[in-house]
Design an enzyme around this catalytic site. Structure first.
Site, PDB file in Angstrom:
ATOM      1  N   GLU A   1       2.307 -10.478   2.248  1.00  0.00           N
ATOM      2  CA  GLU A   1       1.097  -9.685   2.220  1.00  0.00           C
ATOM      3  C   GLU A   1       0.540  -9.450   0.961  1.00  0.00           C
ATOM      4  O   GLU A   1      -0.613  -9.410   0.567  1.00  0.00           O
ATOM      5  CB  GLU A   1       1.343  -8.055   3.005  1.00  0.00           C
ATOM      6  CG  GLU A   1       0.248  -7.363   3.006  1.00  0.00           C
ATOM      7  CD  GLU A   1       0.413  -5.998   3.494  1.00  0.00           C
ATOM      8  OE1 GLU A   1       0.035  -5.012   3.085  1.00  0.00           O
ATOM      9  OE2 GLU A   1       1.317  -5.860   4.353  1.00  0.00           O
TER      10      GLU A   1
ATOM     11  N   SER B   1       9.705  -6.102   5.838  1.00  0.00           N
ATOM     12  CA  SER B   1       9.472  -5.230   4.956  1.00  0.00           C
ATOM     13  C   SER B   1       9.589  -3.924   5.515  1.00  0.00           C
ATOM     14  O   SER B   1      10.254  -2.969   5.066  1.00  0.00           O
ATOM     15  CB  SER B   1       8.144  -5.269   4.052  1.00  0.00           C
ATOM     16  OG  SER B   1       8.210  -4.328   3.339  1.00  0.00           O
TER      17      SER B   1
END
Length: 308
Positions: free
Chosen positions: A126, A224
Site C-alpha cells: 500500500e 499489516s
C-alpha cells in the site's frame, strides 16, 4: 474454557470486493486470470483463487498480453496501469476505494504545492502504491514518532500528511500529534485515512483484551492490519497475544492455565478460519462461547463495470 469472539472481525468491504473481482473476472474471461501481487494478504484466500484459475505474479512482465490482469486491493504505483494500457492489456483495478481515497488526497496536496508526509510501513504494497502516485521526492515516509521528531520539511508552511489505511490507531495518533506539534500548519486529511474496518477491529480487541489470558489473531504474517491487532491486544491488557495463520498453527502448550481466550481475525482472513479454530477448541475443552460486538458494519463497495 471461555472463548470471547471479537466483532467486527474478518473480511472488510474492500477485501470482499477484491476477491469478488477476481472471481468475476475468471467467470467472464475464463482461466487463467493474472493477479499482480496477492489480491489480499491471506494464503487461504490466494490458494482458493488459484484453484479457480488465478495466477499470482509480482510484475506485469510475467503476464501475457492476451489475458486479463487484476491489480491487488493494496493499490499499485501509477506506472502499472499506464504500462498495462500501453501494452493494450485488459486490466481491472481492485484497489480498495479507501486506499484510492488516500491516492486522491496525495494528488490534491501535490497540486496545491505541498510536500506530503506518508505515515506508514516501508515496503508494504500500500505504501509503495501510494508513493508511486507522484514523482519521486514528492512524498516522505514517516514510520515512527522518532521519525516525526527528526523529519525536516522543505517548507513547514507547505506541508501535509496522509496515512496507510491499516495502521494502529493509537500509534498513528502519536505520530500525527508530534507532526502537528512541530508543524501547526500541516494540512490533515478531510477524514481520517485509517479505514473503518481497521478502526473497528482494533476497538473490538481493546474491548475484550483485558479479560483474556491470551488473544489469538487469525491472519497472515504479511497482513499489516492483523499484526496491529496483536499489538493492540497486548497494549490493552491481554496476558498474551499471538498471530496464527489457522488452527493448525496453535501451540496448545501456550494455553496451559488459560481460562479465557479472545479470538479475532484480520480484515483479509475468512470467517471459515474462525469456525475451524472454534471447532479445534471444542475438541479439547468444555467451551462457553460468547461474542463481544462493538459496532455493526454495513459498508459495501461497487464492483468495477468490467466485472459488475
Amino acid at each position: 474454557m471461555r472463548l470471547i469472539l471479537a466483532a467486527p472481525r474478518g473480511f472488510c468491504a474492500g477485501v470482499d470486493r477484491a476477491i469478488q473481482i477476481v472471481e468475476r473476472a475468471i467467470e467472464r474471461f475464463g482461466a487463467p486470470v493474472y493477479v499482480r501481487h496477492e489480491i489480499v494478504h491471506n494464503r487461504h484466500v490466494v490458494q482458493r483463487l488459484e484453484r479457480l484459475g488465478a495466477v499470482f505474479v509480482e510484475s506485469l512482465d510475467e503476464c501475457p498480453t492476451d489475458r486479463p490482469v487484476v491489480f491487488s486491493a493494496h493499490g499499485v504505483p501509477k506506472h502499472v496501469p499506464e504500462e498495462a494500457a500501453r501494452r493494450e492489456m485488459i486490466y481491472v483495478d481492485a484497489t480498495c476505494p479507501l486506499v484510492s481515497k488516500v491516492h486522491v488526497e496525495a494528488e490534491r496536496h501535490y497540486k496545491a504545492g505541498r510536500e506530503i508526509v506518508l505515515i506508514g510501513h516501508a515496503g508494504h504494497p500500500e505504501v509503495i502504491g501510494t508513493m508511486g502516485q507522484l514523482p519521486e521526492g514528492a512524498i516522505a515516509l514517516v514510520e515512527t514518532v522518532e521519525d516525526a521528531r527528526s523529519f525536516t520539511p522543505r517548507d513547514p508552511a507547505k506541508l501535509s500528511f496522509v496515512t496507510q489505511t491499516t495502521l494502529s490507531v493509537d500509534d498513528t495518533a502519536e505520530i500525527v500529534g508530534e507532526l502537528q506539534r512541530r508543524f501547526p500548519e500541516i494540512a490533515a486529511p478531510h477524514k481520517e485515512d485509517i479505514c473503518y474496518a481497521t478502526t473497528n477491529r482494533q476497538a473490538a480487541v481493546k474491548a475484550l483484551a483485558a479479560d483474556c489470558d491470551i488473544v489469538l489473531v487469525i491472519g497472515s504474517e504479511t497482513s499489516s492490519n492483523s499484526k496491529r491487532l496483536v499489538e493492540v491486544a497486548l497494549r490493552a491488557g491481554a496476558g498474551k497475544a499471538a498471530l496464527i495463520e489457522d488452527s493448525r498453527a496453535i501451540d496448545w502448550r501456550e494455553l496451559d492455565g488459560a481460562a479465557t481466550v479472545g479470538i479475532t481475525a484480520g480484515a483479509s482472513a475468512p470467517e471459515s478460519l474462525v469456525e475451524n479454530l472454534i471447532a479445534a477448541f471444542e475438541d479439547r475443552f468444555d467451551l462457553a462461547v460468547e461474542e463481544l460486538r462493538v459496532t455493526d458494519e454495513n459498508v459495501v463497495f461497487k464492483l468495477p463495470r468490467l466485472v459488475a
